[in-house]
Design a protein around this motif. Sequence first.
Motif, mmCIF file in Angstrom:
data_model
loop_
_atom_site.group_PDB
_atom_site.id
_atom_site.type_symbol
_atom_site.label_atom_id
_atom_site.label_comp_id
_atom_site.label_asym_id
_atom_site.label_seq_id
_atom_site.Cartn_x
_atom_site.Cartn_y
_atom_site.Cartn_z
ATOM 1 N N SER A 1 8.115 -12.802 82.882
ATOM 2 C CA SER A 1 8.039 -14.347 82.712
ATOM 3 C C SER A 1 9.582 -14.667 82.914
ATOM 4 C CB SER A 1 7.547 -14.739 81.420
ATOM 5 O OG SER A 1 8.369 -14.142 80.329
ATOM 6 N N PHE A 2 9.750 -16.078 83.433
ATOM 7 C CA PHE A 2 11.006 -16.419 83.963
ATOM 8 C C PHE A 2 10.876 -17.989 83.639
ATOM 9 C CE2 PHE A 2 9.947 -12.826 86.607
ATOM 10 C CZ PHE A 2 11.048 -12.212 86.762
ATOM 11 N N ASP A 3 12.170 -18.600 83.320
ATOM 12 C CA ASP A 3 12.222 -19.818 82.968
ATOM 13 C C ASP A 3 12.984 -20.466 83.890
ATOM 14 O OD1 ASP A 3 12.542 -22.447 82.010
ATOM 15 O OD2 ASP A 3 13.273 -21.862 80.010
ATOM 16 N N PHE A 4 12.698 -21.210 84.967
ATOM 17 C CA PHE A 4 13.396 -22.073 85.957
ATOM 18 C C PHE A 4 13.487 -23.392 85.827
ATOM 19 C CE2 PHE A 4 12.798 -17.942 88.138
ATOM 20 C CZ PHE A 4 13.694 -17.858 89.049
ATOM 21 N N THR A 5 13.279 -23.888 84.631
ATOM 22 C CA THR A 5 13.579 -25.224 84.375
ATOM 23 C C THR A 5 14.943 -25.605 84.315
ATOM 24 O OG1 THR A 5 13.287 -24.925 81.909
ATOM 25 C CG2 THR A 5 11.330 -25.395 83.249
ATOM 26 N N ARG A 6 15.129 -26.609 84.940
ATOM 27 C CA ARG A 6 16.708 -27.011 85.263
ATOM 28 C C ARG A 6 17.489 -25.719 85.658
ATOM 29 N NH1 ARG A 6 14.679 -29.209 80.712
ATOM 30 N NH2 ARG A 6 14.328 -31.511 80.808
ATOM 31 N N VAL A 7 17.115 -25.062 86.560
ATOM 32 C CA VAL A 7 17.575 -23.817 86.824
ATOM 33 C C VAL A 7 19.297 -23.865 87.256
ATOM 34 C CG1 VAL A 7 17.178 -23.602 89.384
ATOM 35 C CG2 VAL A 7 17.411 -21.736 88.044
ATOM 36 N N ARG A 8 19.694 -24.952 87.697
ATOM 37 C CA ARG A 8 21.062 -25.092 88.205
ATOM 38 C C ARG A 8 21.958 -24.896 86.832
ATOM 39 N NH1 ARG A 8 22.318 -29.875 92.692
ATOM 40 N NH2 ARG A 8 24.146 -28.521 92.495
ATOM 41 N N GLU A 9 21.658 -25.394 86.096
ATOM 42 C CA GLU A 9 22.267 -25.225 84.658
ATOM 43 C C GLU A 9 22.350 -23.392 84.089
ATOM 44 O OE1 GLU A 9 20.521 -27.903 81.817
ATOM 45 O OE2 GLU A 9 20.791 -29.475 83.049
ATOM 46 N N LYS A 10 21.347 -23.168 84.623
ATOM 47 C CA LYS A 10 21.269 -21.647 84.213
ATOM 48 C C LYS A 10 21.818 -20.523 85.022
ATOM 49 C CE LYS A 10 16.738 -21.959 81.644
ATOM 50 N NZ LYS A 10 16.591 -23.435 82.044
ATOM 51 N N LEU A 11 22.202 -20.744 86.234
ATOM 52 C CA LEU A 11 22.893 -19.918 87.187
ATOM 53 C C LEU A 11 24.474 -20.078 86.981
ATOM 54 C CD1 LEU A 11 20.334 -20.325 90.127
ATOM 55 C CD2 LEU A 11 20.808 -18.415 88.312
ATOM 56 N N SER A 12 25.115 -19.126 86.491
ATOM 57 C CA SER A 12 26.577 -19.354 86.316
ATOM 58 C C SER A 12 27.368 -18.837 87.603
ATOM 59 C CB SER A 12 26.979 -18.278 85.290
ATOM 60 O OG SER A 12 26.550 -16.897 85.548
ATOM 61 N N ALA A 13 28.568 -19.284 87.855
ATOM 62 C CA ALA A 13 29.153 -19.055 89.041
ATOM 63 C C ALA A 13 29.301 -17.399 89.542
ATOM 64 C CB ALA A 13 30.498 -19.490 89.008
ATOM 65 N N ASP A 14 29.384 -16.406 88.463
ATOM 66 C CA ASP A 14 29.386 -15.387 88.760
ATOM 67 C C ASP A 14 28.038 -14.304 89.318
ATOM 68 O OD1 ASP A 14 27.831 -15.324 86.691
ATOM 69 O OD2 ASP A 14 28.772 -13.840 85.483
ATOM 70 N N VAL A 15 26.961 -15.090 89.569
ATOM 71 C CA VAL A 15 25.764 -14.500 90.107
ATOM 72 C C VAL A 15 25.823 -15.482 91.674
ATOM 73 C CG1 VAL A 15 24.516 -14.336 87.922
ATOM 74 C CG2 VAL A 15 24.177 -16.469 89.154
ATOM 75 N N LEU A 16 26.672 -16.069 92.084
ATOM 76 C CA LEU A 16 26.692 -16.578 93.273
ATOM 77 C C LEU A 16 27.623 -16.064 94.192
ATOM 78 C CD1 LEU A 16 26.712 -20.520 92.388
ATOM 79 C CD2 LEU A 16 24.696 -18.881 92.646
#
Length: 602
Positions: A301-316
């Motif tokens: 299971s995954f939570d992608f609601t408001r995903v921009r807030e969940k993805l930090s700079a170190d995973v980009l």
Amino acid sequence: MDRADLSAVFYGDGPVPVLWATYCPVHFDVWLAFARPPSSREDAEPPGTAARAGERGRQDLILAIREEFGVERVLERFQSRGLTEECRPIAAGSFVAAQLTLKELVSDVLPLTSLAGAVRVAHELARNGGTEGVEAALAGHVRTPATSEIHDSMERRQERGRHVTWLLRLLHRVVRNARPDLGRGDARERAVTGVLVDMLDAADMDTGPVRRPHPTVQRVADRRQKYPVVSVTTNRPATGAVVRSRRTIKADAAEQVFSVDTASIGWAVVDSGIDPRHPAFHDWDTTRPTPRPLATRIARSFDFTRVREKLSADVLTGGLVNWAAALPSVETTPSPEQPARPPPVDQHGTHIAGIIGGWWPELDFRGICPHIRLYDFRVLDDDGGGDEFSIVTALQAIRHINEQAGAFPPVVLDKAAFPCATHPPALLDGGTYDNTGLEAIDSDRYRHTFLCALNAGGLLRPGVYGRVPVVRDLARANSLLYRQSTGLRTHAVVERFERARAAGPDGEPPRGARRGILVQLSTAFPPGGSDALWRWHAAFPEQPVHDGRHLALVPTVFDRLDPGLCRALVHRGWWLGGAALALHHPGLLPDDLTLMLPPPRG
């Protein structure tokens, strides 16, 4: 009106329904709906106004249209009769929904159905005999004219007379119950008959059957008439019925006939989330008298609601998501010792997952694939809202998981610049073994197309390639049954193109026909065909061979294609598409072919 009263008129009092009821194109519920009197002040006519005959009570009806006639002609009829604004007809596929009064049903729709013969006789009775003629017919005294049929006889004319009497009595009962305003006693009966006369006199009898009796073939004559409107039903209310989804699509029959096990398949549900505590998403031990729930079938299971807030700079990486590093930040799969995640507030995702893969033996409930593994991708919040980027990101994560699991071939082209048209004909990639282009070519949306059959599974992602719609199956089977079925489908597709060729190159192709170019791996485009084709050969040499064999002869299996063969197949499809355009639509290729970069073949 009491249903039983109308049923006695419609079906008759005998042990079996009368013949005309059995084959009546207007279903019983339509007559019952029109027979109900106005139930509120809004349904009644304003005080002081004369009620127009048959105008009370519009009903939302659905007309099933015969394909040979076409919904366009039915819509044109509504327009020519001045009914478009009030009836609001809307077409979808071979169905037309319209809001009709009883008078409009009788005068404008019944002449398009198999009731046309009875309506024509009743129309002539109303026009020539008036109230007296219709009253006599209601009493069973009908003289129907002879026809040009060879086998017409007195018995047949008497039968047609009984049919007319049945229809008139049905209409009389409907009007009588729907119009309590028409007085009492004998005056009421005469008023009801007057309404019938008005309806029938207004009937438009200009339209005949779709097709006249067929000519005699081998001494057998088909004298059946085919009418434009096959059936008329009410637009019945629909409600969710999860427990019936399985039977509706015959999933229960498929499971009994075929040995199908979906336990090794995963299905992603991109929605508001799945309730992990619901017993329908567990495996079950049914070997005991009382079924016992086992482990959950929600694999991750995954939570992608408001995903921009969940993805930090170190995973980009340069703004691109590194999914190997990013997935842990959105995954909510509990460990075995942790409690299940709280259920979502919005239950839509749970309902969808139940239809797909629910299994609850205690309630005898089974979804479409009751043993399938489920992947929960939550993109909608508790209020059922979300944003497009969260959905797109979830789809990209699904793709990453699939690639890691080896569910797709080793070569994936995301932005291949296929030679194509930005207007008809369209390029449909796929073909006879994947059923990819074959599915789309059944749609009237692709009347002008050419089909590029790569004879390989899933090489292109679904989506748009340079404005070209691309469709595909998830996989293909190599069973004898599948090969036979796809062979029949291929034959049907070729037939569609043959019908358009026989009709000539001008105008719209006939209904069901397709105009375009069929291309397969074995198709040959020798360079002498045209100047444009010669330029195409010069710019991009043909490379139809792989590993010493023509690509049309190389066996392919969906999940066992090596990268070299994948690239060769994609390049071959690209080259064939460009060659087909060069020969048949050279104006759709750029003047400078060096601007086009072919997919890598090596």
